[in-house]
Design a protein around this motif. Structure first.
Motif, PDB file in Angstrom:
ATOM      1  N   TYR A   1      26.567 -15.979  21.525  1.00  0.00           N
ATOM      2  CA  TYR A   1      26.964 -16.288  22.890  1.00  0.00           C
ATOM      3  C   TYR A   1      27.834 -17.541  22.932  1.00  0.00           C
ATOM      4  O   TYR A   1      28.728 -17.633  23.762  1.00  0.00           O
TER       5      TYR A   1
ATOM      6  N   LYS B   1      22.365  -3.257  14.472  1.00  0.00           N
ATOM      7  CA  LYS B   1      21.167  -2.895  13.716  1.00  0.00           C
ATOM      8  C   LYS B   1      20.665  -1.545  14.196  1.00  0.00           C
ATOM      9  O   LYS B   1      20.882  -1.154  15.344  1.00  0.00           O
TER      10      LYS B   1
ATOM     11  N   MET C   1      18.241  -1.807  17.240  1.00  0.00           N
ATOM     12  CA  MET C   1      18.690  -2.611  18.371  1.00  0.00           C
ATOM     13  C   MET C   1      18.272  -1.942  19.687  1.00  0.00           C
ATOM     14  O   MET C   1      18.584  -0.777  19.927  1.00  0.00           O
TER      15      MET C   1
ATOM     16  N   LEU D   1      21.443  -6.106  26.229  1.00  0.00           N
ATOM     17  CA  LEU D   1      20.325  -6.115  25.290  1.00  0.00           C
ATOM     18  C   LEU D   1      19.021  -6.124  26.070  1.00  0.00           C
ATOM     19  O   LEU D   1      18.916  -6.737  27.133  1.00  0.00           O
TER      20      LEU D   1
ATOM     21  N   LYS E   1      14.113 -12.049  23.719  1.00  0.00           N
ATOM     22  CA  LYS E   1      14.741 -13.069  22.880  1.00  0.00           C
ATOM     23  C   LYS E   1      16.228 -12.778  22.684  1.00  0.00           C
ATOM     24  O   LYS E   1      17.066 -13.672  22.796  1.00  0.00           O
ATOM     25  N   SER E   2      16.566 -11.533  22.419  1.00  0.00           N
ATOM     26  CA  SER E   2      17.971 -11.154  22.236  1.00  0.00           C
ATOM     27  C   SER E   2      18.745 -11.318  23.536  1.00  0.00           C
ATOM     28  O   SER E   2      19.885 -11.798  23.537  1.00  0.00           O
ATOM     29  N   ARG E   3      18.123 -10.923  24.638  1.00  0.00           N
ATOM     30  CA  ARG E   3      18.780 -11.036  25.946  1.00  0.00           C
ATOM     31  C   ARG E   3      19.006 -12.505  26.298  1.00  0.00           C
ATOM     32  O   ARG E   3      20.031 -12.862  26.864  1.00  0.00           O
TER      33      ARG E   3
ATOM     34  N   GLN F   1      19.470 -14.917  24.097  1.00  0.00           N
ATOM     35  CA  GLN F   1      20.520 -15.431  23.205  1.00  0.00           C
ATOM     36  C   GLN F   1      21.903 -14.938  23.619  1.00  0.00           C
ATOM     37  O   GLN F   1      22.897 -15.619  23.370  1.00  0.00           O
ATOM     38  N   HIS F   2      21.991 -13.755  24.195  1.00  0.00           N
ATOM     39  CA  HIS F   2      23.287 -13.224  24.657  1.00  0.00           C
ATOM     40  C   HIS F   2      23.085 -12.511  25.987  1.00  0.00           C
ATOM     41  O   HIS F   2      22.923 -11.286  26.029  1.00  0.00           O
TER      42      HIS F   2
END
Length: 193
Positions: free
Chosen positions: A1, A15, A18, A42, A46-48, A50-51
């Motif tokens: 991000y 991945k 994902m 996402l 955690k992924s959401r 981060q981005h």
């Protein structure tokens, strides 16, 4: 991000596990080698975190080692054509081979210092040397490998030779002058020539 915020576009493989939610389908059905082109978010917390902005997911058939393989790419660029995203990822391999060649041939892996500026200077010097040697290889129509050219030049670096003359006859079986050693060139302590 952070890269997205700085205006840097990137492409990577997704991945297999994902988790995402399709926000918008950018393409209906298959078009050539592009199987899917979607705008996604996402799902995993955690992924959401981060981005938090939308991404683009492209599923395409790509040729790898003569075989057609289905690959999934994600990118933060929503404007490029899907085929350009796939081509950009394939070009990545050529870039990796280029840096591998530089590391092996020009020995860039042995850095003189470990701070940012000396490493940057050493990389720029290696890239400049690489470009100059490739230019010499092109000018003199050098038929052998780049590694052989670099080894030859490293061997004669401290002698005064005309580079064009050496490159024009090296590796041929003609009657021309060849580099040869003589006893006067060797320095052996305690032995007089």
């Amino acid at each position: 991000y952070e890269l997205t915020q700085r205006g840097v576009f990137w492409v990577t493989r997704a991945k297999d596990n994902m988790a995402f939610r399709v926000y918008r389908k950018r393409q209906r059905g298959r078009k050539g080698t592009i199987l899917r082109d979607d705008t996604i978010f996402l799902k995993v917390g955690k992924s959401r975190d981060q981005h938090p902005v939308c991404l683009r997911r492209i599923v395409a058939e790509v040729e790898v080692d003569g075989k057609t393989v289905v690959m999934t790419f994600i990118t933060n660029n929503l404007d490029w054509a899907a085929g350009s995203v796939c081509d950009l990822y394939k070009s990545r391999w050529l870039i990796e081979v280029f840096f591998k060649k530089i590391k092996q041939t020009l020995q860039v892996c042995d850095f003189l210092r470990h701070s940012k500026h000396p490493i940057r200077w050493q990389l720029w010097a290696a890239l400049l040397l690489y470009v100059l040697l490739r230019f010499q290889q092109w000018c003199w129509k050098w038929p052998h490998s780049f590694t052989r050219l670099f080894t030859l030049l490293r061997g004669i670096a401290w002698d005064r030779y005309d580079l064009g003359e050496i490159l024009s006859f090296y590796g041929t079986a003609g009657e021309r002058w060849r580099m040869k050693t003589c006893p006067q060139t060797a320095y052996l302590p305690g032995l007089a020539p």
